[in-house]
Design a protein around this motif. Sequence first.
Motif, PDB file in Angstrom:
ATOM      1  N   SER A  22       0.847  -1.182   0.000  1.00  0.00           N
ATOM      2  CA  SER A  22       0.000   0.000   0.000  1.00  0.00           C
ATOM      3  C   SER A  22       0.890   1.242   0.000  1.00  0.00           C
ATOM      4  CB  SER A  22      -0.961  -0.022   1.191  1.00  0.00           C
ATOM      5  OG  SER A  22      -1.929   1.012   1.075  1.00  0.00           O
ATOM      6  N   VAL A  44      -2.575   6.914   1.493  1.00  0.00           N
ATOM      7  CA  VAL A  44      -3.872   6.699   2.147  1.00  0.00           C
ATOM      8  C   VAL A  44      -4.129   7.756   3.212  1.00  0.00           C
ATOM      9  CG1 VAL A  44      -3.789   4.213   1.712  1.00  0.00           C
ATOM     10  CG2 VAL A  44      -3.015   5.096   3.934  1.00  0.00           C
ATOM     11  N   TYR A  45      -3.067   8.385   3.724  1.00  0.00           N
ATOM     12  CA  TYR A  45      -3.217   9.373   4.791  1.00  0.00           C
ATOM     13  C   TYR A  45      -3.480  10.778   4.270  1.00  0.00           C
ATOM     14  CZ  TYR A  45      -0.874   5.775   7.633  1.00  0.00           C
ATOM     15  OH  TYR A  45      -0.527   4.623   8.272  1.00  0.00           O
ATOM     16  N   LYS A  57      -7.340   8.668   7.753  1.00  0.00           N
ATOM     17  CA  LYS A  57      -7.138   8.361   6.331  1.00  0.00           C
ATOM     18  C   LYS A  57      -7.893   9.392   5.496  1.00  0.00           C
ATOM     19  CE  LYS A  57      -5.135   4.716   7.994  1.00  0.00           C
ATOM     20  NZ  LYS A  57      -5.475   4.913   9.436  1.00  0.00           N
ATOM     21  N   PRO A  98      -7.050  10.491   1.916  1.00  0.00           N
ATOM     22  CA  PRO A  98      -6.285  10.521   0.654  1.00  0.00           C
ATOM     23  C   PRO A  98      -6.638  11.742  -0.186  1.00  0.00           C
ATOM     24  CG  PRO A  98      -7.926   8.755   0.626  1.00  0.00           C
ATOM     25  CD  PRO A  98      -7.885   9.268   2.018  1.00  0.00           C
ATOM     26  N   LYS A 151      -6.084   2.598  -3.017  1.00  0.00           N
ATOM     27  CA  LYS A 151      -5.300   1.725  -2.138  1.00  0.00           C
ATOM     28  C   LYS A 151      -5.994   1.552  -0.783  1.00  0.00           C
ATOM     29  CE  LYS A 151      -1.431   0.425  -4.240  1.00  0.00           C
ATOM     30  NZ  LYS A 151      -1.001  -0.984  -4.310  1.00  0.00           N
ATOM     31  N   TRP A 152      -6.616   2.602  -0.298  1.00  0.00           N
ATOM     32  CA  TRP A 152      -7.335   2.519   0.979  1.00  0.00           C
ATOM     33  C   TRP A 152      -8.551   1.596   0.846  1.00  0.00           C
ATOM     34  CZ3 TRP A 152      -7.216   2.329   5.811  1.00  0.00           C
ATOM     35  CH2 TRP A 152      -8.305   2.632   6.633  1.00  0.00           C
ATOM     36  N   GLU A 210      -7.280  -1.867   0.860  1.00  0.00           N
ATOM     37  CA  GLU A 210      -6.962  -2.265   2.236  1.00  0.00           C
ATOM     38  C   GLU A 210      -8.216  -2.717   2.981  1.00  0.00           C
ATOM     39  OE1 GLU A 210      -4.739   0.146   4.835  1.00  0.00           O
ATOM     40  OE2 GLU A 210      -3.262   0.807   3.351  1.00  0.00           O
ATOM     41  N   GLN A 211      -9.323  -1.997   2.783  1.00  0.00           N
ATOM     42  CA  GLN A 211     -10.559  -2.355   3.479  1.00  0.00           C
ATOM     43  C   GLN A 211     -11.064  -3.722   3.055  1.00  0.00           C
ATOM     44  OE1 GLN A 211     -11.924  -0.279   6.070  1.00  0.00           O
ATOM     45  NE2 GLN A 211      -9.785   0.224   5.662  1.00  0.00           N
ATOM     46  N   ARG A 213       2.482  -0.021   4.192  1.00  0.00           N
ATOM     47  CA  ARG A 213       2.260   1.304   3.604  1.00  0.00           C
ATOM     48  C   ARG A 213       3.610   1.975   3.387  1.00  0.00           C
ATOM     49  NH1 ARG A 213      -2.243   2.388   8.135  1.00  0.00           N
ATOM     50  NH2 ARG A 213      -3.962   1.193   7.185  1.00  0.00           N
TER      51      ARG A 213
END
Length: 301
Positions: free
Chosen positions: A114, A118-119, A134, A136, A144-145, A148-149, A166
């Motif tokens: 990742s 995402v942040y 998070k 983005p 990407k977030w 991830e989920q 990440r």
Amino acid sequence: MRVVVTGGAGFIGSRLVRALLERGDEAIVIDDLSTGNVGRLPAAVDLHRIHAEDAATAKLIAEIRPQVVFHLAAQVGMGTSIRCPAEDGRSNVIGTLRVLEGCREAGSKLVFSSTSGVYGDAAGGRPLREASPKKPSAPYGLSKWVAEQYIEHAGKWWGTPHTILRYANVYGPGQAARGEGGVVACFMERIASGQPLVIHGDGEQSRDFVHVDDVVKANIAAIAEGDGEAFNIGTGIATSINGLADRCERLAAASYGRLYEPGRSGDARSSRLSSRKAAAVLGWKPAISLEEGLSRLFGRK
């Protein structure tokens, strides 16, 4: 150990494949070669030219039954993600779902690549931790977030073991001069051709630069550790783009000026990662400083 590396002919993936082979693992590569280069791989590697988002990806993983799948195949260009978000989502979300389907059937662990994207922005320039909000700022980080989920929920739905890594801004030998993440490669290319360095915005935006060989070690550490967890893989040190340009020019002993262009939509102003959790759980710490990594690239070490 039998492993699959998606995106295994890419910048990071190809170095991971070589590291796995040196360990004595059997590494099988899935790569559509849209950005990957088969020349990066040892001749004997089993390469399957498949798009990650194709159903064939899930089928192949299920047939191979690897112990671990490293999923690096992705659309990584921030600009491309803004221009073509559907393409970005197809690669980064649907591609990840196909890999997850294969892992479910094969009983494989997934190690997912990742991004710090995402942040979004690091408020006040403080190091971002895994629990940081998070937000983005570009479709790339958002896709990407979302991926991830799906991965985290797959752990609940199907019991799929997984570790999420990440990355900060990865650089190193073999990187293409393309995209923001490739700013080091872009600077090197411009210096080699005697052209001014192109900087978007005022150059005071800062990034956390982590060497590709350290990223490879983080992936290998995640084989046995960190199940069900996400980890930041960075140095925790912020470097401005202007500061990076200064370092590159000093190491090259050459300066061709700078060309400042308008800032890009989706660019974070500041990004740096705390990797304390990776140190505590994975036993991983960055070993190569930016100064050492750049010195190697410019042939000073």
